[in-house]
Write an enzyme that holds these catalytic residues in place. Sequence first.
Site, PDB file in Angstrom:
ATOM      1  N   ASP A 109      -5.568  -7.020  -6.584  1.00  0.00           N
ATOM      2  CA  ASP A 109      -6.593  -6.966  -5.552  1.00  0.00           C
ATOM      3  C   ASP A 109      -7.893  -5.602  -6.118  1.00  0.00           C
ATOM      4  O   ASP A 109      -7.940  -4.437  -5.420  1.00  0.00           O
ATOM      5  CB  ASP A 109      -5.911  -6.371  -4.024  1.00  0.00           C
ATOM      6  CG  ASP A 109      -7.638  -5.875  -2.829  1.00  0.00           C
ATOM      7  OD1 ASP A 109      -8.331  -7.094  -3.278  1.00  0.00           O
ATOM      8  OD2 ASP A 109      -7.279  -5.727  -2.129  1.00  0.00           O
ATOM      9  N   LEU A 110      -8.444  -5.802  -7.629  1.00  0.00           N
ATOM     10  CA  LEU A 110      -9.237  -4.701  -7.984  1.00  0.00           C
ATOM     11  C   LEU A 110     -10.764  -4.936  -7.242  1.00  0.00           C
ATOM     12  O   LEU A 110     -11.471  -3.792  -8.335  1.00  0.00           O
ATOM     13  CB  LEU A 110      -8.962  -4.852  -9.019  1.00  0.00           C
ATOM     14  CG  LEU A 110      -7.363  -4.616  -9.379  1.00  0.00           C
ATOM     15  CD1 LEU A 110      -7.707  -4.574 -11.440  1.00  0.00           C
ATOM     16  CD2 LEU A 110      -7.409  -2.836  -9.414  1.00  0.00           C
ATOM     17  N   LYS A 111     -10.906  -6.200  -6.856  1.00  0.00           N
ATOM     18  CA  LYS A 111     -12.997  -6.575  -6.428  1.00  0.00           C
ATOM     19  C   LYS A 111     -13.388  -6.568  -7.502  1.00  0.00           C
ATOM     20  O   LYS A 111     -14.221  -5.083  -7.536  1.00  0.00           O
ATOM     21  CB  LYS A 111     -12.648  -5.712  -5.210  1.00  0.00           C
ATOM     22  CG  LYS A 111     -11.993  -6.123  -4.016  1.00  0.00           C
ATOM     23  CD  LYS A 111     -12.315  -5.187  -3.067  1.00  0.00           C
ATOM     24  CE  LYS A 111     -11.328  -5.528  -1.831  1.00  0.00           C
ATOM     25  NZ  LYS A 111     -10.115  -4.713  -1.841  1.00  0.00           N
ATOM     26  N   THR A 154     -14.350  -4.631   4.881  1.00  0.00           N
ATOM     27  CA  THR A 154     -14.493  -5.055   6.589  1.00  0.00           C
ATOM     28  C   THR A 154     -15.345  -3.769   7.022  1.00  0.00           C
ATOM     29  O   THR A 154     -15.277  -3.679   8.686  1.00  0.00           O
ATOM     30  CB  THR A 154     -13.668  -5.466   7.617  1.00  0.00           C
ATOM     31  OG1 THR A 154     -12.403  -4.363   6.176  1.00  0.00           O
ATOM     32  CG2 THR A 154     -13.144  -6.745   7.387  1.00  0.00           C
ATOM     33  N   ASP A 206       0.479  -1.690   0.141  1.00  0.00           N
ATOM     34  CA  ASP A 206       0.305   0.093   0.274  1.00  0.00           C
ATOM     35  C   ASP A 206       1.045   1.451   0.200  1.00  0.00           C
ATOM     36  O   ASP A 206       1.198   1.878   0.934  1.00  0.00           O
ATOM     37  CB  ASP A 206      -0.973  -0.466   1.141  1.00  0.00           C
ATOM     38  CG  ASP A 206      -1.661  -1.015   1.331  1.00  0.00           C
ATOM     39  OD1 ASP A 206      -2.381  -1.139  -0.104  1.00  0.00           O
ATOM     40  OD2 ASP A 206      -2.304  -1.563   2.200  1.00  0.00           O
ATOM     41  N   ASP A 253     -18.991  -5.821 -11.469  1.00  0.00           N
ATOM     42  CA  ASP A 253     -19.945  -5.205 -12.877  1.00  0.00           C
ATOM     43  C   ASP A 253     -20.864  -6.386 -13.743  1.00  0.00           C
ATOM     44  O   ASP A 253     -21.183  -7.538 -12.854  1.00  0.00           O
ATOM     45  CB  ASP A 253     -19.188  -4.729 -14.102  1.00  0.00           C
ATOM     46  CG  ASP A 253     -19.728  -3.743 -14.366  1.00  0.00           C
ATOM     47  OD1 ASP A 253     -20.967  -3.690 -15.106  1.00  0.00           O
ATOM     48  OD2 ASP A 253     -18.239  -2.559 -14.742  1.00  0.00           O
ATOM     49  N   LYS A 265       0.782  -7.893  -2.007  1.00  0.00           N
ATOM     50  CA  LYS A 265      -0.863  -7.493  -2.853  1.00  0.00           C
ATOM     51  C   LYS A 265      -0.666  -5.854  -3.972  1.00  0.00           C
ATOM     52  O   LYS A 265      -0.343  -5.691  -3.076  1.00  0.00           O
ATOM     53  CB  LYS A 265      -1.883  -7.507  -2.052  1.00  0.00           C
ATOM     54  CG  LYS A 265      -3.356  -7.106  -1.831  1.00  0.00           C
ATOM     55  CD  LYS A 265      -4.141  -7.391  -0.971  1.00  0.00           C
ATOM     56  CE  LYS A 265      -4.589  -5.774   0.197  1.00  0.00           C
ATOM     57  NZ  LYS A 265      -5.077  -4.944  -0.523  1.00  0.00           N
TER      58      LYS A 265
END
Length: 233
Positions: free
Chosen positions: A57-59, A120, A9, A62, A30
Amino acid sequence: MSEVIVALDFSTEKEVVRFLRDFHEPIYTKVGMELLYAYGPQIIDVIQSLGHQVFLDLKLHDIPNTVQSAMKNLARLEVDMVNVHVAGGSKMMEAAIEGLESGTRPGMQRPTCIAVTQLTSTSQEMMQNELLIANSLDEVVLEYAKLAKNSHLDGVVCSVHEAKAIHANCGNDFLTITPGIRLANDSVDDQVRIATPVYAKEQGSDYLVIGRSITQSENPLETYQNIQKMLSV
Ligand code: C5P
């Protein structure tokens, strides 16, 4: 066995490269949307060329057709893991797998595909009042995990506290990827339901996603190696 995934991050490529400079052995990293949207897919090349694995990690969430095409393109990046939201439904999750399979080079393994059950940041109250979901958060997480399993996904992102119940219902081969990990002396930051690496392993977590406990520590390599040691006992 529990494996560590280090959440990169950072907001610049320079910080990523500086962080990885000390890691001579391959690690599982990640990459989230901030980094990808700022630097594009080249950031993945940079990490992979240093020998590291990538969970992108693009979640995705659509319509099935769009997710299928997007996953085909993500498979071409040859990342190791990708994810979607269960809330997109079974058709969307099945389309994600089809897209990944069609974008994977012959002879190569398709990226592992996991699903987010509930973020979360979603509280019971928010789920009921805004999303109009009346069931308890625990029930929703478990039912969403079952739906992901029935849609041929490889696992789910969940809290350490849910890993056991998910394995009991979906089988031990169904992966649990758990963020919210903190070392005994760490600050909690914005995480709510936290757990130590050893507790996560005891609960059967397959992958521990760890960000700040490693990236913000005084000696990230040493911290990473200490966590590995804790998990190997
Ligand atoms: O720094 P920290 O260890 O809290 O970072 C956890 C990582 O896992 C972050 O990249 C965060 O976005 C991600 N994550 C999370 N909770 C989820 C899903 C992803 O903390 N439910």
